[in-house]
Scaffold this active site. Structure first.
Site, PDB file in Angstrom:
ATOM      1  N   GLU A  59     -16.525  -9.505  -7.040  1.00  0.00           N
ATOM      2  CA  GLU A  59     -15.216 -10.048  -6.660  1.00  0.00           C
ATOM      3  C   GLU A  59     -15.056 -11.484  -7.132  1.00  0.00           C
ATOM      4  O   GLU A  59     -13.977 -11.882  -7.592  1.00  0.00           O
ATOM      5  CB  GLU A  59     -15.013  -9.965  -5.137  1.00  0.00           C
ATOM      6  CG  GLU A  59     -14.948  -8.550  -4.572  1.00  0.00           C
ATOM      7  CD  GLU A  59     -13.851  -7.703  -5.198  1.00  0.00           C
ATOM      8  OE1 GLU A  59     -12.826  -8.258  -5.643  1.00  0.00           O
ATOM      9  OE2 GLU A  59     -14.037  -6.478  -5.279  1.00  0.00           O
TER      10      GLU A  59
ATOM     11  N   THR B 228      13.834   3.113  -0.642  1.00  0.00           N
ATOM     12  CA  THR B 228      14.677   1.925  -0.710  1.00  0.00           C
ATOM     13  C   THR B 228      15.983   2.099   0.049  1.00  0.00           C
ATOM     14  O   THR B 228      16.811   1.195   0.060  1.00  0.00           O
ATOM     15  CB  THR B 228      14.995   1.573  -2.176  1.00  0.00           C
ATOM     16  OG1 THR B 228      15.339   2.766  -2.860  1.00  0.00           O
ATOM     17  CG2 THR B 228      13.809   0.927  -2.836  1.00  0.00           C
TER      18      THR B 228
ATOM     19  N   HIS C 146     -13.918 -11.482 -10.702  1.00  0.00           N
ATOM     20  CA  HIS C 146     -12.463 -11.319 -10.847  1.00  0.00           C
ATOM     21  C   HIS C 146     -11.755 -12.627 -10.554  1.00  0.00           C
ATOM     22  O   HIS C 146     -10.880 -13.062 -11.301  1.00  0.00           O
ATOM     23  CB  HIS C 146     -11.937 -10.297  -9.828  1.00  0.00           C
ATOM     24  CG  HIS C 146     -12.265  -8.878 -10.146  1.00  0.00           C
ATOM     25  ND1 HIS C 146     -11.995  -8.315 -11.357  1.00  0.00           N
ATOM     26  CD2 HIS C 146     -12.811  -7.902  -9.382  1.00  0.00           C
ATOM     27  CE1 HIS C 146     -12.375  -7.037 -11.329  1.00  0.00           C
ATOM     28  NE2 HIS C 146     -12.884  -6.769 -10.145  1.00  0.00           N
TER      29      HIS C 146
ATOM     30  N   THR D  97      18.902   7.599   1.014  1.00  0.00           N
ATOM     31  CA  THR D  97      19.331   8.574   2.007  1.00  0.00           C
ATOM     32  C   THR D  97      20.001   7.870   3.184  1.00  0.00           C
ATOM     33  O   THR D  97      21.027   8.316   3.692  1.00  0.00           O
ATOM     34  CB  THR D  97      18.111   9.390   2.490  1.00  0.00           C
ATOM     35  OG1 THR D  97      17.427   9.884   1.349  1.00  0.00           O
ATOM     36  CG2 THR D  97      18.527  10.526   3.363  1.00  0.00           C
TER      37      THR D  97
HETATM   38  P1  ADP Z   1      15.066   6.922   0.039  1.00  0.00           P
HETATM   39  O1  ADP Z   1      15.637   5.856  -0.834  1.00  0.00           O
HETATM   40  O2  ADP Z   1      13.747   7.385  -0.495  1.00  0.00           O
HETATM   41  O3  ADP Z   1      16.008   8.009   0.354  1.00  0.00           O
HETATM   42  P2  ADP Z   1      15.347   6.399   2.816  1.00  0.00           P
HETATM   43  O4  ADP Z   1      16.795   6.121   2.800  1.00  0.00           O
HETATM   44  O5  ADP Z   1      14.949   7.728   3.316  1.00  0.00           O
HETATM   45  O6  ADP Z   1      14.706   6.171   1.385  1.00  0.00           O
HETATM   46  O7  ADP Z   1      14.636   5.261   3.623  1.00  0.00           O
HETATM   47  C1  ADP Z   1      13.536   5.509   4.437  1.00  0.00           C
HETATM   48  C2  ADP Z   1      13.543   4.591   5.624  1.00  0.00           C
HETATM   49  O8  ADP Z   1      13.284   3.261   5.240  1.00  0.00           O
HETATM   50  C3  ADP Z   1      14.881   4.533   6.310  1.00  0.00           C
HETATM   51  O9  ADP Z   1      14.998   5.549   7.220  1.00  0.00           O
HETATM   52  C4  ADP Z   1      14.847   3.173   6.977  1.00  0.00           C
HETATM   53  O10 ADP Z   1      14.143   3.215   8.188  1.00  0.00           O
HETATM   54  C5  ADP Z   1      14.043   2.359   5.997  1.00  0.00           C
HETATM   55  N1  ADP Z   1      14.924   1.623   5.101  1.00  0.00           N
HETATM   56  C6  ADP Z   1      14.983   1.748   3.760  1.00  0.00           C
HETATM   57  N2  ADP Z   1      15.863   0.904   3.233  1.00  0.00           N
HETATM   58  C7  ADP Z   1      16.397   0.220   4.247  1.00  0.00           C
HETATM   59  C8  ADP Z   1      17.397  -0.802   4.341  1.00  0.00           C
HETATM   60  N3  ADP Z   1      18.015  -1.289   3.266  1.00  0.00           N
HETATM   61  N4  ADP Z   1      17.694  -1.258   5.556  1.00  0.00           N
HETATM   62  C9  ADP Z   1      17.100  -0.778   6.653  1.00  0.00           C
HETATM   63  N5  ADP Z   1      16.168   0.181   6.631  1.00  0.00           N
HETATM   64  C10 ADP Z   1      15.797   0.672   5.453  1.00  0.00           C
HETATM   65 ZN    ZN Z   2     -13.401  -4.948  -9.456  1.00  0.00          ZN
HETATM   66 MG    MG Z   3      15.719  10.009   0.307  1.00  0.00          MG
END
Ligand code: ADP
Ligand code: ZN
Ligand code: MG
Length: 661
Positions: free
Chosen positions: A457, A237, A460, A240
């Protein structure tokens, strides 16, 4: 993202810096060369007193030197050397120094032997004594195994601790924190522009940065500056990413380390790295310390006691706690940390005064998804009429990382079709692909199997369409994809609470596939494995977690702390266990009966749907409306949304694939 990581400051590597490590290699090399040289020269021949006695008899011995009261060196006369050298055995006898040597038992017995030989053969042999420290070659040779051993050891240490950032090298730095220091002047550093959405998180985090930059403003008001903030949210999300953006924007030094960098084979290394990290931080203050994936060290203590490695981790955590308490809040070091498992973190870590703040980094909503698409489509050539709103609507539940992945996958798919720009179709293919894996159109499926899958299917689809509370279906396919033989996409209601009735209907739709098989073919198949697994889990969670069992009542054995180990002991008695089993079984039977009722009453519609599936392979909401009419509950509004929020449900691994797995 790692390719975008800001470059860290690294000492330029000079040719051969003088460090202990290189010295070690030099010594090892010298020894090997020395050994080789020594081994190659003509060396004295080993001998014994008996042989030497004969030499004395023949008058060949010039003198004998006893070294270290241990070894006798026999110097032959020049004629004798010549004589010996004619024999092939002694061809390499040295012509200088001594030619033979042997171990004397004791000096006394040697003297006696020699004396009697001298008197017997009438040749006097001068004997002298010497003490020597042994040749340097000898000494080195005896050290060689050690040196080799140490060399290998250092090599291992080096490769084990090499991973982290730059800086520390080799065993001598094993306890040093290899924190990554971000370079503010890096051209492709990450800024807040690269982070879409997450507005509240950005505000909160910038506030913290502001504390660092103008602490006086807050202190004047009597406020304490927080020591730390925890970024919490599901994987992918952008936690990092957000931290990197802070590094890029904050204009204060930023030290970054991953939780796993602290964990090492060596006991005590983690703790000393924590100490070192904070030492570095204090020198650089005001600054930010970022610990990614902090759960690697911050896991609750006292769990899994006795498992090796736990102790070291606890020490690391204790050290971290101490350090966070250690500096006064005005010391200008703020600790940021990220985790997706805040529930397993030690309570001491999350208490106020350490990580005072938790910053939620949640899954993006439609609007945020649209912004994330904007960020990741910056470098992708799209059709000019590409509707990004639509893309955002088609990707509910996707994280930022998933969207980044979709964008990349889309470009690959478009390239595969030799397109110049990417369009909506490519996106839809990428989304489906990421959700369900690759379509496997050439998977071999017999017509009878195909028919069974279609009825399954359709089962379901029919149940979920006709039961009021089940998530309405928006797409069914019998094209195999990934491990699934067919799949149904549902539109889950965006809700925070789920009622008992909703869960029952959900379970009934899960069982709909199997019921349909039973009704239409009189026998069941392995195709319902995934359905049954999910339904069973749901039934058990209803009883054991949500307190929805009529016999067991309002109890929950859910453990939100994640601290106790249920694998070993169940927190309830055997009697309760039996009750839970019985209740779950009853719920499943009830759901089965519900599905059975719906499908028997609507068998005609079910058959039509199955036939349509066989014919078209994919059917949509419209087909269902066509066959069964509109759902009583939803009507227009929900149908409009239906297209937006499809969430897929993968299912039905074949028996073979299950066996493989
Ligand atoms: P985590 O929350 O697991 O640390 P990361 O920060 O490593 O996730 O996110 C992984 C990748 O997903 C990022 O390098 C980016 O490319 C994409 N990403 C995630 N969130 C965003 C966001 N809010 N805006 C733009 N890119 C995002
Ligand atoms: Zn099924
Ligand atoms: Mg991370």
């Amino acid at each position: 993202m790692s390719q975008n990581r800001n470059t860290q400051k690294r000492k330029p590597r000079r040719g051969l810096p003088f460090n202990p490590f290189n010295v070690m290699w030099f010594i090892i090399a010298a020894v090997i060369i020395g050994w080789w040289l020594v081994g190659d020269t003509n060396s004295p021949s080993e001998s014994s007193w008996n042989e030497v006695e004969q030499m004395v008899e023949k008058g060949q011995v010039e003198k004998i030197v006893v070294v270290n009261r241990d070894v006798a060196r026999v110097y032959l006369t020049p004629q004798a050397i010549e004589e010996y050298r004619t024999q092939s055995e002694y061809a390499t006898l040295p012509d200088h120094d001594w030619q033979f040597q042997f171990n004397i038992g004791s000096v006394d017995s040697f003297r006696e032997d020699l004396k009697s030989a001298e008197t017997e053969y009438g040749h006097a042999v001068p004997v002298s004594y010497a003490n020597e420290g042994g040749g340097w070659g000898d000494a080195l040779i005896s050290f060689l195994p050690w040196l080799v051993f140490i060399g290998i050891w250092i090599f291992m240490m080096r490769s084990m601790s090499g991973g982290g950032g730059g800086g520390g090298q080799g065993v001598f730095n094993v306890g040093k924190a290899k924190a990554q220091v971000f370079d503010k002047n890096n051209a492709n550093r990450i800024t807040f522009k690269d982070v879409a959405g997450l507005e509240e998180a950005k505000v909160e985090i910038m506030e913290i940065v502001d504390f660092l930059r103008t602490p006086q403003k807050y202190r004047d008001l009597g406020g304490k500056i927080p020591k730390g903030a925890l970024l919490v949210g599901p994987p992918g999300t952008g936690k990092t990413l957000l931290a990197k953006a802070v590094a890029g924007e904050a204009n204060v030094p930023f030290l970054s380390m991953s939780g796993s960098d602290f964990v090492e084979m060596f006991v005590g290394v983690g703790a000393s790295r924590v100490r070192d990290l904070f030492q570095q931080a204090k020198e650089k203050a005001p600054c930010i310390v970022f610990i990614d994936e902090i759960d690697a060290i911050g896991r609750a203590r006292g769990k899994n006691a006795g498992v090796s490695g736990t102790d070291a981790r606890e020490n690391t955590l204790n050290q971290l706690l101490t350090e966070m308490d250690g500096f006064a809040s005005n010391a200008g070091v703020i600790v940021l940390a990220a985790t997706n498992r805040v529930d397993i973190l030690d309570k001491a870590l999350t208490r106020a005064g350490r990580f005072d703040r938790q910053i939620e980094v949640g899954r993006p909503d439609v609007v945020e998804r649209r912004q994330i698409f904007d960020v990741h489509l910056r470098n992708i050539k799209t059709d000019s009429d590409l509707d990004r709103e639509f893309l955002a609507k088609q990707t509910p539940g996707f994280s930022g990382a998933d969207i980044a992945n979709v964008c990349n996958e889309t470009a690959l798919i478009a390239a595969r079709h030799d397109k110049k720009t990417v369009g909506k179709d490519d996106f839809m293919a990428a989304v489906d692909r990421i959700i369900g894996g690759l379509e496997k159109r050439n998977k071999i499926i017999t017509p009878e199997e195909k028919r069974k899958i279609a009825f399954h299917e359709a089962g379901h689809a029919t149940v979920s369409w006709l039961l009021e509370e089940a998530s309405p279906l928006i797409k069914v396919t019998i094209i195999p994809r990934g491990k699934a033989l067919g799949a149904a996409w549902y539109l889950p209601e965006e809700r925070q609470l789920t009622t008992r009735a909703q869960m029952m209907d959900e379970m009934a739709s899960l069982l709909g596939g199997r019921v349909s098989e039973a009704l239409n073919f009189g026998e069941v198949s392995t195709g319902a494995l995934n359905d049954l697994e999910r339904a069973t889990k749901m039934a058990y969670s209803m009883v054991a977690y949500y307190g929805m069992g009529s016999q067991t009542g309002n109890i929950s054995f859910y453990d939100s702390t994640g601290q106790s180990d249920f694998a070993m002991t169940k927190p309830y008695s055997e009697r309760t266990a039996e009750k839970i089993d019985a209740e779950a079984k009853a719920l499943l039977e009830q759901a089965y009966a519900m599905a059975e009722k719906v499908l028997t009453e609507n068998n005609e519609g079910l058959t039509r749907l199955a036939e349509r599936l066989l014919e078209k392979e994919v059917v949509f909401t419209d087909d269902l409306v066509d066959i069964f009419g509109k759902r009583k509950k939803d009507i227009a509004k929900e149908l409009a949304e239906a297209a937006q929020n499809a969430e897929p449900t993968m299912e039905e691994p074949t028996a073979d694939e299950v066996a493989e797995a």
